[in-house]
Write an enzyme that holds these catalytic residues in place. Structure first.
Site, PDB file in Angstrom:
ATOM      1  N   HIS A   1      18.097  14.032 -39.624  1.00 13.28           N
ATOM      2  CA  HIS A   1      17.504  14.966 -40.595  1.00 13.28           C
ATOM      3  C   HIS A   1      17.936  16.417 -40.349  1.00 13.28           C
ATOM      4  O   HIS A   1      17.679  17.276 -41.199  1.00 13.28           O
ATOM      5  CB  HIS A   1      15.976  14.890 -40.562  1.00 13.28           C
ATOM      6  CG  HIS A   1      15.420  13.587 -41.042  1.00 13.28           C
ATOM      7  ND1 HIS A   1      15.673  13.087 -42.300  1.00 13.28           N
ATOM      8  CD2 HIS A   1      14.634  12.666 -40.427  1.00 13.28           C
ATOM      9  CE1 HIS A   1      15.053  11.916 -42.446  1.00 13.28           C
ATOM     10  NE2 HIS A   1      14.428  11.627 -41.321  1.00 13.28           N
TER      11      HIS A   1
ATOM     12  N   ASP B   1      18.702   4.060 -41.066  1.00 16.11           N
ATOM     13  CA  ASP B   1      17.304   4.457 -40.846  1.00 16.11           C
ATOM     14  C   ASP B   1      16.533   4.318 -42.169  1.00 16.11           C
ATOM     15  O   ASP B   1      17.117   4.416 -43.250  1.00 16.11           O
ATOM     16  CB  ASP B   1      17.276   5.919 -40.377  1.00 16.11           C
ATOM     17  CG  ASP B   1      15.906   6.418 -39.967  1.00 16.11           C
ATOM     18  OD1 ASP B   1      15.640   6.470 -38.761  1.00 16.11           O
ATOM     19  OD2 ASP B   1      15.110   6.783 -40.873  1.00 16.11           O
TER      20      ASP B   1
ATOM     21  N   HIS C   1      14.645   6.384 -43.493  1.00 18.69           N
ATOM     22  CA  HIS C   1      14.637   7.657 -44.224  1.00 18.69           C
ATOM     23  C   HIS C   1      16.063   8.126 -44.520  1.00 18.69           C
ATOM     24  O   HIS C   1      16.960   7.956 -43.699  1.00 18.69           O
ATOM     25  CB  HIS C   1      13.919   8.725 -43.389  1.00 18.69           C
ATOM     26  CG  HIS C   1      12.525   8.329 -42.980  1.00 18.69           C
ATOM     27  ND1 HIS C   1      12.239   7.791 -41.742  1.00 18.69           N
ATOM     28  CD2 HIS C   1      11.355   8.373 -43.660  1.00 18.69           C
ATOM     29  CE1 HIS C   1      10.945   7.528 -41.667  1.00 18.69           C
ATOM     30  NE2 HIS C   1      10.376   7.862 -42.812  1.00 18.69           N
TER      31      HIS C   1
ATOM     32  N   ASP D   1      13.258   1.927 -38.116  1.00 18.49           N
ATOM     33  CA  ASP D   1      11.963   2.070 -38.803  1.00 18.49           C
ATOM     34  C   ASP D   1      11.941   1.288 -40.121  1.00 18.49           C
ATOM     35  O   ASP D   1      10.952   1.345 -40.860  1.00 18.49           O
ATOM     36  CB  ASP D   1      11.572   3.548 -39.007  1.00 18.49           C
ATOM     37  CG  ASP D   1      12.720   4.452 -39.375  1.00 18.49           C
ATOM     38  OD1 ASP D   1      13.811   3.936 -39.708  1.00 18.49           O
ATOM     39  OD2 ASP D   1      12.528   5.684 -39.341  1.00 18.49           O
TER      40      ASP D   1
END
Ligand code: SP5
Ligand code: ZN
Length: 347
Positions: free
Chosen positions: A165, A201, A203, A290
């Site tokens: 991120h 991931d 996200h 995740d």
């Protein structure tokens, strides 16, 4: 596979993140890395290393100088505001959104924290810079090993805080330095003509996308929860395909909440097909697990055994590969899930 793990990861231990009006305990804990390392050791692996000093020149190829200076000095500035701050983590509270100026760097530290961040869930602590810098060193050493002719075909930067991120000049999403982007840059600098970063991931890998959005030498691909409902919300849509020289070299495959393993794997296979067609000579896998069905902050339905199949599928790319550890917050299952990816990759 060489595992380069971060001996300073636990210098970074955030206390609380903001969630819907409450400060709640951080999901991104030091136990995450320990449990993965234990699982890999218990699995009989023998190729482990700790990194040398981070090469700052490499970090400056991915992040801006003013952002790196901010990170390096942030803790001292925070404590200089008030000695009692030494017992508190830094969280931002004000940001330059649309119409505000980001070109004038404020003198006030609290404002600068907002300039260089995008959420209120990523505490900066006394040891954040030390941990993140050593983590970047893991990514550099893992990539250099894979780029060495006599070296391993694959390596993992086993580190936290995660990185995907973090953008050219901002932190957020528990990330400060973009380890996957740093590994990609090292692979390029070692001679690869094009590198892919495949982000699996849960996200969207917004930081990696932003770093390479106008470049054709790094193809960024991300399979993730649809940003219409999932963090980081403001990037990661399918129509973001790259810009300028980078047009056509960004692929986003957002999937709805509740997506199960078959549809998720199909998206990963689509990404791998595009990666091969683009002629990527090496690959960085931003490996967040995740997507696991038991993850406390995510909503895909991937089972532990499915990660073996993910690993086998990634192996099919047939190119030198660097893994970076990103998210994954079901701590008890985290070791098994990461080990399964690597085991499947090497089977
Ligand atoms: C590296 C990485 O995976 N970063 C993710 C950052 C997500 N931060 C926002 C978390 C929001 C928590 N939502 C809790 C929902 C509980 N049902
Ligand atoms: Zn994640």
């Amino acid at each position: 596979m060489l595992i380069v793990h971060n001996p300073h990861h636990d210098d970074h231990q955030g206390r609380q993140e903001m969630f819907r009006g409450h400060l709640v305990p951080c999901h991104e804990t030091a136990s995450r890395l320990e449990i993965v390392l234990d699982a890999l050791r218990a699995g009989g692996r023998s190729s482990f290393a700790t990194p040398g000093e981070a090469d700052m020149a490499v970090l400056r190829r991915v992040h801006s100088a003013r952002y790196l200076d901010f990170l390096a000095g942030a803790w001292d500035e925070w404590v200089a505001l008030a000695p009692s701050n030494a017992g508190l983590d830094v969280l931002p509270s004000v940001w330059p959104v649309r119409g505000f100026r980001a070109d004038v760097v404020p003198d006030t530290f609290a404002a600068r924290v907002g300039l260089y961040s995008f959420d209120c869930g990523t505490p900066l602590t006394a040891g954040t810079w030390s941990a993140a810098r050593a983590g970047a060193a893991c990514a550099i050493d893992a990539a250099r090993a894979v780029a060495t002719a006599s070296g391993p075909r694959a390596a993992m930067a086993l580190t936290r805080p995660p990185g995907h991120h973090a953008g050219p000049d901002f932190f957020g999403g528990y990330c400060f330095l973009n380890n996957a982007a740093i590994a990609a840059q090292v692979l390029l600098d070692a001679g690869a003509r094009r590198v892919a970063v495949l982000d699996v991931d849960y996200h969207h890998g917004n930081g990696t996308q932003s770093i390479f959005y106008e470049r054709a030498d790094v193809f960024t691909l991300s399979v993730h929860g649809d940003p219409r409902t999932e963090y980081p919300f403001f990037l990661g849509h399918a129509d973001e395909t790259g810009q300028g020289a980078g047009a056509g070299f960004n692929l986003n495959l957002p999937l709805p909440v509740g997506t199960g393993f078959p549809a998720w794997l199909a998206a990963v296979e689509t990404a791998l097909g595009r990666l091969a067609a683009a002629g990527a000579e090496a690959m960085v896998v931003a490996l967040g697990v995740d997507t696991f069905e038991g993850d406390p902050i995510s909503s895909f339905r991937v089972a532990s055994e499915d990660f073996l199949r993910l690993g086998r599928t990634l192996r099919g790319a047939g190119v030198p590969t660097v893994f970076t550890l990103e998210g994954g917050y079901a701590v008890e299952a985290l070791g098994r899930n990461v080990a399964n990816v690597l085991d499947g990759f090497e089977a």
